[in-house]
Motif scaffolding. Structure first.
Motif, PDB file in Angstrom:
ATOM      1  N   ASN A  27       0.827  -1.211   0.000  1.00 48.63           N
ATOM      2  CA  ASN A  27       0.000   0.000   0.000  1.00 48.63           C
ATOM      3  C   ASN A  27       0.860   1.260   0.000  1.00 48.63           C
ATOM      4  N   ARG A  43      -6.005   0.302  -5.336  1.00 49.30           N
ATOM      5  CA  ARG A  43      -6.821   0.470  -4.131  1.00 49.30           C
ATOM      6  C   ARG A  43      -6.117  -0.221  -2.972  1.00 49.30           C
ATOM      7  N   HIS A  46      -6.140  -4.816   2.584  1.00 44.14           N
ATOM      8  CA  HIS A  46      -6.017  -5.128   4.009  1.00 44.14           C
ATOM      9  C   HIS A  46      -6.314  -6.607   4.227  1.00 44.14           C
ATOM     10  N   GLU A  80      -9.938  -5.325  -0.743  1.00 44.17           N
ATOM     11  CA  GLU A  80      -9.617  -3.979  -1.193  1.00 44.17           C
ATOM     12  C   GLU A  80     -10.460  -2.975  -0.430  1.00 44.17           C
ATOM     13  N   SER A  81      -9.877  -1.842  -0.147  1.00 46.40           N
ATOM     14  CA  SER A  81     -10.584  -0.774   0.542  1.00 46.40           C
ATOM     15  C   SER A  81     -11.688  -0.220  -0.351  1.00 46.40           C
ATOM     16  N   GLN A  82     -12.815   0.093   0.241  1.00 46.56           N
ATOM     17  CA  GLN A  82     -13.946   0.648  -0.499  1.00 46.56           C
ATOM     18  C   GLN A  82     -13.967   2.174  -0.484  1.00 46.56           C
TER      19      GLN A  82
END
Length: 145
Positions: A27, A43, A46, A80-82
């Motif tokens: 990241n 993106r 986590h 993936e982060s939204q």
């Protein structure tokens, strides 16, 4: 719970925190990568942790007596982060779209550094647990002398 179970539990924690550090490093490495479209933008990722019985970690299957006292952790997946990506108006950037916007990842470097420190300390605590268990085993072996 035997001493060998402690090694399995601490080892599972070390593996999970290692994967957490790897995704956090990824990241951070991609935090400033620009893209011309929001669909192609990196993106943040986590890991998702789940508890697991220590006997499963050792490859023995579920314990027949239902003893769930000792548990470890495993990574069940990476999500993936939204959070929305960050559009920036940079018409001179070669990656700019027709409207002059460049899209940057939804990665907050401060949060990622905090995650990295937390994962590193958790890994370190698991190492200390393994060292303490090793010392206990060594002391037990010296009792018969």
């Amino acid at each position: 719970m035997g001493l060998s179970t402690i090694f399995n539990v601490a080892g599972s924690g070390m593996n999970a925190q290692s994967q957490r550090m790897n995704t956090t490093a990824s990241n951070i490495a991609n935090a400033e990568t620009a893209s011309s479209s929001s669909d192609q933008t990196y993106r943040g990722r986590h890991p998702v942790f789940a508890t697991v019985q220590a006997s499963v970690l050792a490859g023995q299957g579920a314990m027949p007596n239902g003893d769930d006292a000792a548990a470890g952790v495993q990574v069940t997946g990476i999500v993936e982060s939204q959070a929305p990506v960050q559009p920036r108006y940079e018409p001179n950037n070669p990656n700019a779209d027709e409207e002059g916007y460049v899209y940057y990842p939804n990665v907050n470097v401060v949060e990622e550094m905090t995650n990295m420190i937390s994962a590193s300390r958790s890994f370190q605590v698991n190492v200390e647990v393994m060292n303490a268990a090793k010392q206990m085993v060594q002391r037990v072996l010296t009792l018969g002398q």
